[in-house]
Design a protein around this motif. Structure first.
Motif: not given
Length: 159
Positions: A100-115, A124-133
């Motif tokens: 679940v922690s993995h899912y939540v963290l990936d939902m914080a990225t621009k690509k989001g997930i197919k939950l 994805r969350f309304p506010v996202t970031t890029k991986t490695g930012s």
């Protein structure tokens, strides 16, 4: 998110859960880290994908990245398998908390997930970031601090 962020996220989440649920923190910690890495089995460049390249390639070929292995369907499938084969509640819960922690963290990225896979909707969350930012680096730092805090609190379990 990077593998290291997923690891520290799994550590923080599993130790926090262990603290509030009074489960064995060491068992939850180990299971939480593995659970936090498992969803990226669909990516051959991930930490777990490099350890299991044939399985990773097969899953990626069949499902793609951030689809089935990042879904509630996969979470429930893993929960059923864990329940059938793992007697330790701390190990089962730790593994699922890490996922679940993995899912939540990936939902914080621009690509989001197919939950909701097999539905094609991206979550994805309304506010996202890029991986490695830099934002991910800040999140890593916050998760590391939480890990230290709940790790310190876990000492009380053994005292």
């Amino acid at each position: 998110m990077t593998g290291n962020t997923h690891i520290v996220g799994g550590i923080a989440a599993s130790l926090a859960y262990a603290h509030f649920a009074n489960h064995d923190p060491i068992l939850m910690l180990g299971a939480g880290v593995v659970g936090a890495l498992l969803p990226d089995i669909c990516h051959s460049g991930s930490k777990i994908g490099r350890k299991l390249p044939l399985l990773s390639k097969l899953i990626n070929t069949v499902f793609g990245h951030r689809t089935f292995t990042h879904s509630l369907l996969f979470l429930v499938t893993v929960a059923v398998l864990l329940n059938a084969f793992i007697p330790s509640e701390a190990l089962k819960v730790g593994f699922l908390v890490g996922m679940v922690s993995h899912y939540v963290l990936d939902m914080a990225t621009k690509k989001g997930i197919k939950l909701l896979f097999p539905l094609s909707m991206t979550v994805r969350f309304p506010v996202t970031t890029k991986t490695g930012s830099k934002i991910e680096s800040i999140m890593f730092g916050i998760l590391a601090l939480l890990s230290f805090y709940f790790g310190y609190e876990a000492l009380n379990y053994y005292l």
